[in-house]
Design a protein around this motif. Structure first.
Motif, PDB file in Angstrom:
ATOM      1  N   UNK A  60       4.755   6.442 -14.774  1.00  0.00           N
ATOM      2  CA  UNK A  60       5.559   5.563 -15.622  1.00  0.00           C
ATOM      3  C   UNK A  60       5.026   5.504 -17.055  1.00  0.00           C
ATOM      4  N   UNK A  61       4.168   6.488 -17.398  1.00  0.00           N
ATOM      5  CA  UNK A  61       3.703   6.642 -18.771  1.00  0.00           C
ATOM      6  C   UNK A  61       4.659   7.614 -19.456  1.00  0.00           C
TER       7      UNK A  61
ATOM      8  N   UNK B 233      -5.812  18.445 -16.604  1.00  0.00           N
ATOM      9  CA  UNK B 233      -6.366  17.134 -16.267  1.00  0.00           C
ATOM     10  C   UNK B 233      -5.227  16.133 -16.420  1.00  0.00           C
ATOM     11  N   UNK B 234      -5.534  14.859 -16.268  1.00  0.00           N
ATOM     12  CA  UNK B 234      -4.498  13.844 -16.436  1.00  0.00           C
ATOM     13  C   UNK B 234      -3.952  13.868 -17.859  1.00  0.00           C
ATOM     14  N   UNK B 235      -2.638  13.794 -17.976  1.00  0.00           N
ATOM     15  CA  UNK B 235      -2.029  13.689 -19.290  1.00  0.00           C
ATOM     16  C   UNK B 235      -2.151  12.245 -19.765  1.00  0.00           C
ATOM     17  N   UNK B 236      -2.874  12.052 -20.855  1.00  0.00           N
ATOM     18  CA  UNK B 236      -3.021  10.731 -21.477  1.00  0.00           C
ATOM     19  C   UNK B 236      -3.202  10.967 -22.964  1.00  0.00           C
TER      20      UNK B 236
ATOM     21  N   UNK C  40       0.821  -1.213   0.000  1.00  0.00           N
ATOM     22  CA  UNK C  40       0.000   0.000   0.000  1.00  0.00           C
ATOM     23  C   UNK C  40       0.856   1.265   0.000  1.00  0.00           C
ATOM     24  N   UNK C  41       2.023   1.180  -0.613  1.00  0.00           N
ATOM     25  CA  UNK C  41       2.906   2.342  -0.641  1.00  0.00           C
ATOM     26  C   UNK C  41       2.523   3.353  -1.715  1.00  0.00           C
ATOM     27  N   UNK C  42       2.303   2.900  -2.958  1.00  0.00           N
ATOM     28  CA  UNK C  42       2.061   3.802  -4.080  1.00  0.00           C
ATOM     29  C   UNK C  42       0.744   3.467  -4.773  1.00  0.00           C
ATOM     30  N   UNK C  43      -0.081   4.473  -4.950  1.00  0.00           N
ATOM     31  CA  UNK C  43      -1.315   4.307  -5.715  1.00  0.00           C
ATOM     32  C   UNK C  43      -0.985   3.925  -7.148  1.00  0.00           C
ATOM     33  N   UNK C  44      -1.641   2.874  -7.645  1.00  0.00           N
ATOM     34  CA  UNK C  44      -1.438   2.373  -9.012  1.00  0.00           C
ATOM     35  C   UNK C  44       0.038   2.056  -9.272  1.00  0.00           C
TER      36      UNK C  44
END
Length: 554
Positions: free
Chosen positions: A397-398, A357-360, A147-151
């Motif tokens: 990591x994207x 917003x999120x970069x995707x 439970x250290x890092x989300x996703x």
């Protein structure tokens, strides 16, 4: 009289409204509740946080279950060359209460300790909420990191995280001695909870289906997470269930386990998060057998948290002069952040456009820049000037999305009226909405399930400039409360579609938005007022939280 289904000292601090008496638990991987509580990545978390606030305001018999991510998502900073840098730092939260509840669940064949923290309703105005952690002295260093890092970018660890949220959340409810009538999976991350219930009821699928509902936020089948069934078995994702029982429950005939498809087969109701997304979801999943009905509940945001009171007062009094004055004051706060981060001095009297917003890839952050000549003409126009700001967090990591972020930094370094900001979290998001005049949203059409940032922008006197996707289809009247890029022909190639949308954005800005802002200020502020009038209550999360009880939980 309706009472809380939770035992003391975790029960709801209010008398339950009889309309919302049915007991419900809401599982989500992330919650954007407050800037100080960094357990969210972006839109899904913002949405879930608003839901928890509105559920409390409506006095619903609901609680939330999430995870305390020790290092949150990540800290977004700048490197020595001004490029985006990723930092992971441990977070501490004094406002969380340790329940003292400890239990073990199997993960990868061994028992891992889970602890539960409690967030009382009065801290942030939410329903009672529980957050799970493996960061306990009883665990090995490896297990503490689950439970250290989300996703987490390691697929094996992500499976372990989903097991903590789902099976761990189900086990917590057992420890509390409760069995809610509704188990709401907000995305399929907590699906292992269904298998815990299935195991508890000796493989009776009907016992699972009568409890579970599922919200999908992903409008493409390829975007729904899949794993090898054998890998999931090895990870103890299904608890102690035998392979035959699992396969029968979800109709699995090969080794590819689709989490969303399994959730649709283990729930009695599911929903997309906009009207369009509901239609896309039914088309996407409709050819599979034994899935539950799919409807829609359009996403929304909590107006009490997001909207500025001064702007709202101006709207209520139909005082366009004060609306303009208050907006200029709020723009000053955004200008200071731009100056602090970039050294660029923006002008609060210049039209300010924001993409945040999120970069995707499908969100196309850089779309407006892809024709260099058109972009340079836009940002160098001295007669009708414009300021542009980008902000948002790519998945850490994207590397493609991170390169887009860094490309924008390089592209705009020498432009005094264009900036790229880091640190996109709740507070920066709110400041951008308070300080923007135009909120840019240009995803590839049908790939944005809903989107909610434009809702809170509209609440704060910012006009949406958008492709015709997600929630916008239910809100927008082109030229009346927003500006819409005409939809591209679906038969177009990807390159032609992007060119069509690029030209549509520039045409809207050059031919309609900039002339209206500078040449017809009365018309501009009338349009702003219309946008503010139209966004509420339809896109406030009180409506959404009520609809979940009325249309999904019922």
């Amino acid at each position: 009289m309706a009472t809380s289904f939770l035992p003391e000292p975790y029960s709801h601090p209010y008398e339950i409204d009889p309309k919302y008496a049915k007991s419900a638990v809401y599982f989500c991987c992330e919650f954007g509740i407050d800037q100080s509580f960094k357990i969210y990545s972006g839109g899904l978390g913002f949405l879930a946080g608003s839901h928890m606030r509105s559920a409390a305001a409506l006095k619903q018999n609901l609680c939330g279950i999430g995870v305390v991510w020790t290092c949150g998502y990540y800290n977004q900073t700048r490197g020595e060359g001004r490029e985006m840098a990723v930092q992971f730092r441990r977070k501490e939260y004094a406002f969380l209460q340790d329940t003292g509840i400890r239990f073990q669940i199997p993960i990868y064949g061994k028992l891992v300790w889970i602890g539960a923290k409690f967030l009382p309703s009065e801290v942030f105005g939410t329903v009672p909420m529980f957050f799970l952690t493996t960061d306990l002295d009883e665990n090995t260093p490896e297990d503490r990191q689950i439970t250290q890092r989300l996703y987490d970018n390691d697929p094996g660890r992500r499976i372990a995280q989903y097991t903590v949220l789902g099976a761990g959340g189900a086990r917590l409810l057992e420890e509390l001695g409760v069995d809610p009538e509704v188990w709401h999976l907000n995305e399929a991350h907590a699906l292992s909870a269904a298998f815990r219930v299935l195991e508890k009821h000796d493989g009776q699928v009907a016992e699972v289906k009568k409890r579970f509902v599922f919200t999908t936020h992903t409008p493409e089948e390829a975007g729904n997470e899949k794993h090898s069934f054998q890998q999931l078995l090895g990870a103890s994702f299904f608890g102690g269930l035998d392979e035959g029982t699992i396969r029968h429950a979800v109709g699995l005939t090969d080794d590819l386990f689709n989490h969303s498809l399994a959730a649709l087969r283990l729930s009695h109701m599911a929903n997309g998060v906009s009207k369009l997304h509901g239609e896309v979801s039914r088309q996407m999943w409709g050819h599979y057998d034994n899935i539950c009905p799919i409807t829609h509940v359009t996403n929304a945001q909590n107006a009490r948290y997001w909207k500025d009171r001064g702007l709202e007062r101006a709207r209520e009094n139909n005082d366009l002069e004060f609306l303009h004055q208050r907006k200029r004051e709020l723009k000053d706060g955004l200008m200071r952040i731009v100056a602090d981060q970039t050294g660029k001095l923006f002008n609060k009297d210049v039209l300010t456009l924001v993409w945040a917003r999120r970069f995707a890839g499908y969100k196309r952050a850089d779309l407006i820049t892809r024709d260099a000549k058109m972009f340079q003409q836009l940002v160098r126009d001295s007669d009708r000037p414009i300021q542009i700001i980008w902000a948002g967090k790519p998945y850490p990591f994207d590397y493609g999305a991170i390169e887009t972020f860094n490309h924008l930094i390089r592209l705009t370094t020498d432009l005094p009226n264009v900036a790229v900001l880091v640190g996109y979290e709740l507070e920066l998001s709110r400041t951008l909405k308070l300080g923007s005049d135009v909120w840019l949203n240009n995803p590839v059409v049908t790939r944005e399930a809903s989107g909610t940032s434009g809702m809170t922008a509209a609440m704060n006197a910012s006009i949406n400039l958008s492709t015709y996707d997600g929630w916008i289809c239910e809100f927008a009247e082109d030229g009346v409360n927003s500006f819409i890029v005409p939809p591209a022909d679906p038969a177009m190639s990807e390159a032609d579609r992007d060119r069509h949308d690029l030209e549509g954005l520039h045409a809207a800005l050059n031919d309609r938005i900039l002339p209206l802002y500078y040449d017809d200020p009365d018309g501009w502020w009338a349009l702003v007022k219309k946008s503010m009038d139209d966004v509420l209550p339809a896109f406030g999360s009180d409506r959404m939280a009520a609809e979940y009880y009325e249309n999904i939980y019922a």
